[in-house]
Scaffold this motif. Sequence first.
Motif, PDB file in Angstrom:
ATOM      1  N   SER A  28      -6.346   5.417  -1.579  1.00  0.00           N
ATOM      2  CA  SER A  28      -5.224   6.098  -2.039  1.00  0.00           C
ATOM      3  C   SER A  28      -4.984   5.961  -3.404  1.00  0.00           C
ATOM      4  O   SER A  28      -3.645   6.271  -3.804  1.00  0.00           O
ATOM      5  CB  SER A  28      -4.072   5.475  -1.147  1.00  0.00           C
ATOM      6  N   GLY A  75       2.134   7.053   6.116  1.00  0.00           N
ATOM      7  CA  GLY A  75       0.977   6.483   5.632  1.00  0.00           C
ATOM      8  C   GLY A  75       0.528   5.141   5.810  1.00  0.00           C
ATOM      9  O   GLY A  75      -0.518   4.863   6.427  1.00  0.00           O
ATOM     10  N   TYR A  76       1.451   4.201   5.335  1.00  0.00           N
ATOM     11  CA  TYR A  76       1.124   2.633   5.622  1.00  0.00           C
ATOM     12  C   TYR A  76       2.531   2.015   6.448  1.00  0.00           C
ATOM     13  O   TYR A  76       3.435   2.442   5.587  1.00  0.00           O
ATOM     14  CB  TYR A  76       0.726   1.863   4.499  1.00  0.00           C
ATOM     15  N   TYR A 115       7.621   4.961   8.105  1.00  0.00           N
ATOM     16  CA  TYR A 115       7.021   4.881   6.776  1.00  0.00           C
ATOM     17  C   TYR A 115       5.826   5.943   6.911  1.00  0.00           C
ATOM     18  O   TYR A 115       5.070   5.733   7.872  1.00  0.00           O
ATOM     19  CB  TYR A 115       6.531   3.809   6.247  1.00  0.00           C
ATOM     20  N   ARG A 133      -7.992  -2.828  -2.796  1.00  0.00           N
ATOM     21  CA  ARG A 133      -7.545  -3.362  -1.583  1.00  0.00           C
ATOM     22  C   ARG A 133      -7.235  -4.887  -1.825  1.00  0.00           C
ATOM     23  O   ARG A 133      -8.075  -5.353  -2.685  1.00  0.00           O
ATOM     24  CB  ARG A 133      -8.831  -3.178  -0.346  1.00  0.00           C
ATOM     25  N   SER A 180       1.207  -3.587   6.684  1.00  0.00           N
ATOM     26  CA  SER A 180       0.004  -3.263   5.856  1.00  0.00           C
ATOM     27  C   SER A 180      -0.004  -4.257   4.781  1.00  0.00           C
ATOM     28  O   SER A 180       0.946  -4.948   4.503  1.00  0.00           O
ATOM     29  CB  SER A 180      -0.021  -1.724   5.513  1.00  0.00           C
ATOM     30  N   GLU A 198      -8.193  -9.035   2.613  1.00  0.00           N
ATOM     31  CA  GLU A 198      -8.232  -8.009   3.724  1.00  0.00           C
ATOM     32  C   GLU A 198      -9.392  -8.484   4.708  1.00  0.00           C
ATOM     33  O   GLU A 198     -10.552  -8.950   3.728  1.00  0.00           O
ATOM     34  CB  GLU A 198      -8.450  -6.569   3.328  1.00  0.00           C
ATOM     35  N   LEU A 255      -3.402  10.634   4.111  1.00  0.00           N
ATOM     36  CA  LEU A 255      -2.048  10.592   3.423  1.00  0.00           C
ATOM     37  C   LEU A 255      -1.539  11.644   3.044  1.00  0.00           C
ATOM     38  O   LEU A 255      -0.414  12.123   3.099  1.00  0.00           O
ATOM     39  CB  LEU A 255      -2.342   9.464   2.266  1.00  0.00           C
ATOM     40  N   TYR A 315       0.769  -1.176   0.131  1.00  0.00           N
ATOM     41  CA  TYR A 315       0.136  -0.087  -0.016  1.00  0.00           C
ATOM     42  C   TYR A 315       0.899   1.273   0.025  1.00  0.00           C
ATOM     43  O   TYR A 315       0.446   2.196  -0.643  1.00  0.00           O
ATOM     44  CB  TYR A 315      -0.945  -0.057   1.143  1.00  0.00           C
ATOM     45  N   GLY A 316       2.055   1.230   0.658  1.00  0.00           N
ATOM     46  CA  GLY A 316       2.980   2.450   0.812  1.00  0.00           C
ATOM     47  C   GLY A 316       3.487   2.689  -0.390  1.00  0.00           C
ATOM     48  O   GLY A 316       3.861   3.968  -0.416  1.00  0.00           O
ATOM     49  N   ASP A 333      -8.743   7.043   2.798  1.00  0.00           N
ATOM     50  CA  ASP A 333      -7.335   7.169   3.242  1.00  0.00           C
ATOM     51  C   ASP A 333      -6.731   8.563   2.402  1.00  0.00           C
ATOM     52  O   ASP A 333      -5.600   8.935   3.159  1.00  0.00           O
ATOM     53  CB  ASP A 333      -6.534   6.160   2.679  1.00  0.00           C
TER      54      ASP A 333
END
Length: 504
Positions: A145, A96-97, A94, A131, A101, A135, A475, A80-81, A471
Amino acid sequence: MTGVLTQSPSSTEVTLTDLEAYVQSDGRVELVQQVRAKINELGIQYIYYQFVSLTGKITGKGAPADHWETMAEKGIQLVYGATVNLALDRTQNYLGYGPESAELVAIPDPETFCQLPWDKRVARVYCFCFRNREEEENPGAFLTSDCRGNLKRIHDEFKLKHGLQLRHGCEPEMMWLKKGPDGKPDGGATKPNCYHIDQFEELRPVFLRVIEYSRAMGLDMIQGDHEDAPGQLELNFMYDDALRTADRLTTYRQICAQVGREFNLIACFMSKPFMGVSASGCHHNLSLWRDGEETVKTFDLETLPGLEGNYTYSHGGENTFLPVVSDSPRLPGPIGLNCIGGVIAHLGALTAIGCSTVNSYRRLWDAGFWAPVYSDWGYQNRTCGLRVSAPGRFEYRAVDSMVNPYLMAGAILKAFDDGITKNLDPGDPEHRNIYTAMEEGKQVKKLPMSLGEALERLADDEVIKSALPGDMYRLFDEYKRDEWIRFLATVSNWDMDNYIACLP
């Protein structure tokens, strides 16, 4: 939006995830097959699967073209980052994520498949991000994001509500810089002479290569010139649907980076690398259209080196920004005026999106170089944040060369929606130089003059924040506040020049 699959008239409806609904959407199987045909026709060996990060950076993965069908269904996975550049904050965590994650799933958008003209063995395709399928919460849902996916959904909602399509063009100024022996920038490739054909001619091999590559990838290049900073060019392409324009600006940047490598130059999109000369802006020329048609432009190519979506342009229909009052030939129609009202009402928050870096505000502080500083509008009046640049469109000026075009277009759509919904009146256009008007007593709001101030204006504006759903606002705010604080905590040459010998 979540799709629904009905197995049979008597069966229970099965709810698909957003990811499943997209993969199974009408016509996509045929598009995937068309890409395979292009791969075989063009001899494509490798494909970049790419999406765009919060800051506008192109990121993703590559894979051999043999695996196209699998990738089209399953997508690529990465953390995700990646949507926030895997950046570390000032405390080395890091943004945000975290590393705990999950991994996003990026599914290719087949219509954007296109061969790279500088290496015809390779193609690229843009992706929509979701996603992870495993999850616990919202598996396979749209990843908020994903700035490109957000713009598509925001625009679709706007079209459904108002029956109007945003078509816009941009003016992507940038600078071609020489490389020093250390590989770092060593001044502009030309002198800072605005509109000077001889300086333009000096960069002819560079801009002709950019135009060649751009046309091959579907950009309808229209006009260009040498601007008034060292090595500064503006090469424009035809306006179009908001998502395609954002994709084309991103593609244009990718092309410039490649051409820079070929000529041993730096393609610089930093807004203000030099003081005392103009910065690089990216003015957005905006209009809203009802109806119209889609046309494929082939640019005299013997065979299209990509799917038709890259070469498709919207045209015709009703331009709702055109004047409708016979005795006011320059005054935009009611919808246009409402949209101007919406932008003026939210210009402070919009500035955080359009002028999104610490360096952006060097452009606003270096007075005398035509950058907009005040929240007003007029006809052909470059001292205002907005100007009616021609009948049927207006130019949004508080945006620079480092803008993320997907975030910007989404934020503008939210301002337009607010203006139309609330019937916002922008007031009378300003004919005077805004500085003269202020001397004569006019009260005008100033744009934020630092990234920190702009982020505060955005934090207080729920309309523009809605363009950063889920998000995305968290972010953006986290990333940019960290950028601002790191700047404030940095000792620079300016500090040394001013304070090293200040006492005793």
